[in-house]
Design a protein around this motif. Structure first.
Motif, PDB file in Angstrom:
ATOM      1  N   GLY A  12       0.862  -1.054  -0.077  1.00 43.09           N
ATOM      2  CA  GLY A  12       0.150   0.145   0.044  1.00 43.09           C
ATOM      3  C   GLY A  12       0.893   1.196   0.028  1.00 43.09           C
ATOM      4  N   LEU A  13       2.095   1.220  -0.095  1.00 42.68           N
ATOM      5  CA  LEU A  13       3.025   2.440  -0.109  1.00 42.68           C
ATOM      6  C   LEU A  13       3.599   2.627  -1.563  1.00 42.68           C
ATOM      7  N   GLN A  14       3.498   4.118  -1.844  1.00 43.67           N
ATOM      8  CA  GLN A  14       4.284   4.608  -2.934  1.00 43.67           C
ATOM      9  C   GLN A  14       5.520   5.480  -2.495  1.00 43.67           C
ATOM     10  N   ALA A  15       6.318   5.647  -3.465  1.00 46.18           N
ATOM     11  CA  ALA A  15       7.523   6.357  -3.114  1.00 46.18           C
ATOM     12  C   ALA A  15       7.673   7.857  -3.932  1.00 46.18           C
ATOM     13  N   ALA A  16       8.381   8.677  -3.214  1.00 44.49           N
ATOM     14  CA  ALA A  16       8.745  10.075  -3.662  1.00 44.49           C
ATOM     15  C   ALA A  16      10.352   9.971  -3.598  1.00 44.49           C
ATOM     16  N   TYR A  17      11.028  10.871  -4.625  1.00 45.28           N
ATOM     17  CA  TYR A  17      12.475  10.898  -4.474  1.00 45.28           C
ATOM     18  C   TYR A  17      13.144  12.281  -4.231  1.00 45.28           C
TER      19      TYR A  17
END
Length: 322
Positions: free
Chosen positions: A265-270
């Motif tokens: 359920g997680l998403q990423a930013a950089y």
């Protein structure tokens, strides 16, 4: 082991999954060359970022992400594969070859990630202020290790603050560089163009002008510091050495981490500024205790489903082997 005949329809299906990988500025810097029993992953250096990524390190990492998607898509179809990195030293654009072999088996751990490929998107909005379960970071660390890379979560407040300071220093340096701003502006496109950083069509020209003309570093630094300090999980991904082969490993590791995270359920930013600004990278290495930091990730639960970035038509990225 006997070779497997790869039909054009199957190849296009697999590549359709490969191109859903992330890339810097959504440049999609890859090409795929087809033969009867293999797919070659090639660097498309026409889509390089010479200011932001002068060594094509992030370009190669992006192609490694696409290669990981290709492996997973093949595993989902129970296709036997053999992957060779950098097959020809005389051709630096030829990054990998995936050969298909007649086999009934495929890695189950890869096949299980296939459903997450179209659901993974870069998060461009704040995360929900919800803690990540304690069992999640070890799974992400193991995902990176499975591809020969390392992932170091930064849990201590002091380390997070230091990394946030590096991010803001990187923002300041990049936005002060007119060449960097022009390069960023050049990749801001209306969504229908199929690549780049999507901006509303009616505002595209104005947005490009503002980015090219004004140093927005102070505002971006403040925004990114907040993101670094508030992210439920802040982590650095790296490798033991720093070469094109290791960049490909980093890309495959990154994509595996992102897909495992997506299933949770997680998403990423950089926040890659401390890696992109050369003078900051040694400081980041000291902070993480790693040899070669490659990317800085923020992970969490998005407040709203992230939008999918546009993709180029497959016809633009596929070529046939002579």
């Amino acid at each position: 082991m006997p070779s497997f005949h790869l039909s054009n329809a199957l190849a296009r299906d697999l590549i359709g999954q490969a191109v859903l990988a992330p890339s810097s500025h959504n440049t999609q810097p890859w090409r795929f060359r087809l033969s009867a029993s293999a797919i070659d992953v090639l660097a498309d250096r026409r889509r390089a970022l010479p200011v932001n990524d002068p060594d094509d390190r992030e370009l190669t990492i992006s192609c490694g992400c696409a290669l990981m998607n290709l492996r997973i898509a093949a595993a989902r179809r129970e296709l036997g594969t053999e992957t060779t990195l950098l097959p020809d030293a005389a051709d630096p654009d030829w990054l990998a070859r995936m050969s298909f072999v007649a086999s009934a088996g495929a890695p189950a751990d890869q096949a299980a990630l296939a459903e997450a490929i179209p659901l993974r998107h870069s998060c461009r909005h704040p995360f929900e202020p919800i803690a990540i379960p304690a069992a999640a970071p070890p799974r992400l660390v193991a995902a990176a290790a499975a591809e020969g890379a390392w992932l170091r979560p930064l849990a201590e407040a002091g380390a997070r603050t230091q990394l946030a300071s590096l991010v803001t220093e990187g923002d300041t340096a990049q936005w002060a560089d007119t060449r960097w701003r022009r390069e960023l502006a050049a990749w801001m496109h209306p969504r229908q163009q199929g690549d780049g950083l999507s901006v509303p069509a009616l505002a595209a020209s104005l947005t490009q002008l503002l980015v090219r003309t004004f140093n927005l570093g102070e505002g971006m630094a403040a925004r990114d510091r907040t993101l670094a300090e508030s992210a439920p999980l802040l982590a650095v991904l790296g490798t033991d050495e720093d070469s094109p082969r290791h960049w490909l490993q980093a890309g495959q590791a990154l994509q595996r981490v992102l897909l495992v995270a997506c299933r949770l359920g997680l998403q990423a930013a950089y926040l890659n500024q401390p890696v992109q600004v050369a003078r900051l990278r040694p400081v980041l290495h000291q902070l993480t205790g790693g040899d070669c930091a490659q990317l800085v990730l923020c992970l969490g639960y998005p407040r709203a489903p992230p939008a999918a970035s546009p993709r180029r038509p497959l016809i633009e990225v596929i070529e046939m082997s002579c």
